[in-house]
Design a protein around this motif. Sequence first.
Motif, short mmCIF file in Angstrom:
data_model
loop_
_atom_site.label_atom_id
_atom_site.label_comp_id
_atom_site.label_asym_id
_atom_site.label_seq_id
_atom_site.Cartn_x
_atom_site.Cartn_y
_atom_site.Cartn_z
N PRO A 88 96.64 28.40 0.39
CA PRO A 88 96.30 27.57 -0.79
C PRO A 88 96.05 26.07 -0.09
N GLU A 89 96.56 25.79 0.93
CA GLU A 89 96.44 24.55 1.58
C GLU A 89 94.85 24.34 2.02
N ASP A 90 94.22 25.49 2.14
CA ASP A 90 92.72 25.17 2.33
C ASP A 90 91.99 24.65 1.25
N THR A 91 92.46 24.58 -0.06
CA THR A 91 91.72 24.37 -1.10
C THR A 91 91.24 22.91 -1.12
N ALA A 92 89.93 22.64 -1.10
CA ALA A 92 89.39 21.50 -0.97
C ALA A 92 87.85 21.59 -1.29
N ASP A 93 87.19 20.42 -1.60
CA ASP A 93 85.58 20.36 -1.29
C ASP A 93 85.26 20.22 0.07
N ILE A 104 80.64 15.62 18.57
CA ILE A 104 81.28 16.16 17.43
C ILE A 104 81.16 15.22 16.52
N VAL A 105 81.13 15.91 15.19
CA VAL A 105 80.91 15.04 13.84
C VAL A 105 82.06 14.10 13.60
N THR A 106 81.92 13.15 13.01
CA THR A 106 82.94 12.11 12.48
C THR A 106 82.64 11.60 11.09
N THR A 107 83.58 10.99 10.54
CA THR A 107 83.15 10.38 9.26
C THR A 107 82.10 9.29 9.32
N GLU A 108 81.67 8.97 10.46
CA GLU A 108 80.42 7.94 10.54
C GLU A 108 79.14 8.76 10.84
N SER A 109 79.33 10.12 10.53
CA SER A 109 78.01 11.05 11.00
C SER A 109 76.81 10.49 9.86
N LYS A 110 75.64 10.73 10.13
CA LYS A 110 74.43 10.09 9.33
C LYS A 110 74.22 11.15 8.43
N TYR A 111 74.25 12.42 8.54
CA TYR A 111 73.78 13.31 7.50
C TYR A 111 75.11 13.85 6.74
N TRP A 112 74.92 14.18 5.52
CA TRP A 112 76.05 14.79 4.73
C TRP A 112 75.48 15.61 3.66
N GLY A 113 76.21 16.47 3.30
CA GLY A 113 75.66 17.36 1.91
C GLY A 113 76.67 17.00 0.96
N GLN A 114 76.45 17.53 -0.27
CA GLN A 114 77.07 17.11 -1.47
C GLN A 114 78.34 17.94 -1.65
N GLY A 115 78.69 19.22 -0.85
CA GLY A 115 79.85 19.44 -0.77
C GLY A 115 79.79 21.02 -1.56
N THR A 116 80.85 22.06 -1.27
CA THR A 116 80.87 23.28 -2.04
C THR A 116 82.48 23.30 -2.24
N GLN A 117 82.77 23.81 -3.38
CA GLN A 117 84.30 23.83 -3.70
C GLN A 117 84.95 25.18 -3.17
N VAL A 118 86.04 25.10 -2.73
CA VAL A 118 86.95 26.32 -1.90
C VAL A 118 88.22 25.94 -2.61
#
Length: 122
Positions: A88-93, A104-118
Motif C-alpha cells: 500500500p505504501e507504493d500508492t502514488a502518482d 541519474i535523474v533528479t528533481t531538476e531533470s529537464k523532461y517530465w511526464g504528466q504521471g500515471t496513478q498507482v
Amino acid sequence: QVPLVESGGGLVQAGGSLRLSCAPSERTFSANVWGWFRQAPGKDREFVASITQSGGTTYYADSVKGRFTISRDNPKNMVYLQMNSLIPEDTADYYCAAHSRGLIVTTESKYWGQGTQVTVSS
C-alpha cells in the motif's frame, strides 16, 4: 507536446504487480538518462529508479530495491518500471523523467511526464 507519456498505472492488490511504460517524444532526443519518481498525496516527490541510455547503470531507492526493476528498450526507445510485490505504501502518482546529462535523474531533470496513478489496496 508533452515530453514524456506514462502508461500502465492502475489499481492492484497488495502483493501484485504492475509494469509502467514511458514513451518519449521528439523533444527528448538529447536525453541520455531516464527514471521514475513518485508522489503520494500530501508528500514530496521522491526518487524511485534511474537508468542510463545504455542501460549499464541503474539506481534504486532503498524502499523499492529488490521489488522494482527499471529497464530500457532502445530499439523502441521506451523505458519501463516493473513493480512486483507491491505494498500500500507504493500508492502514488508515478512520473517519468529524463535529462541530457549525468548518471541519474533528479528533481531538476529537464523532461517530465504528466504521471500515471498507482493504487495498491491492502
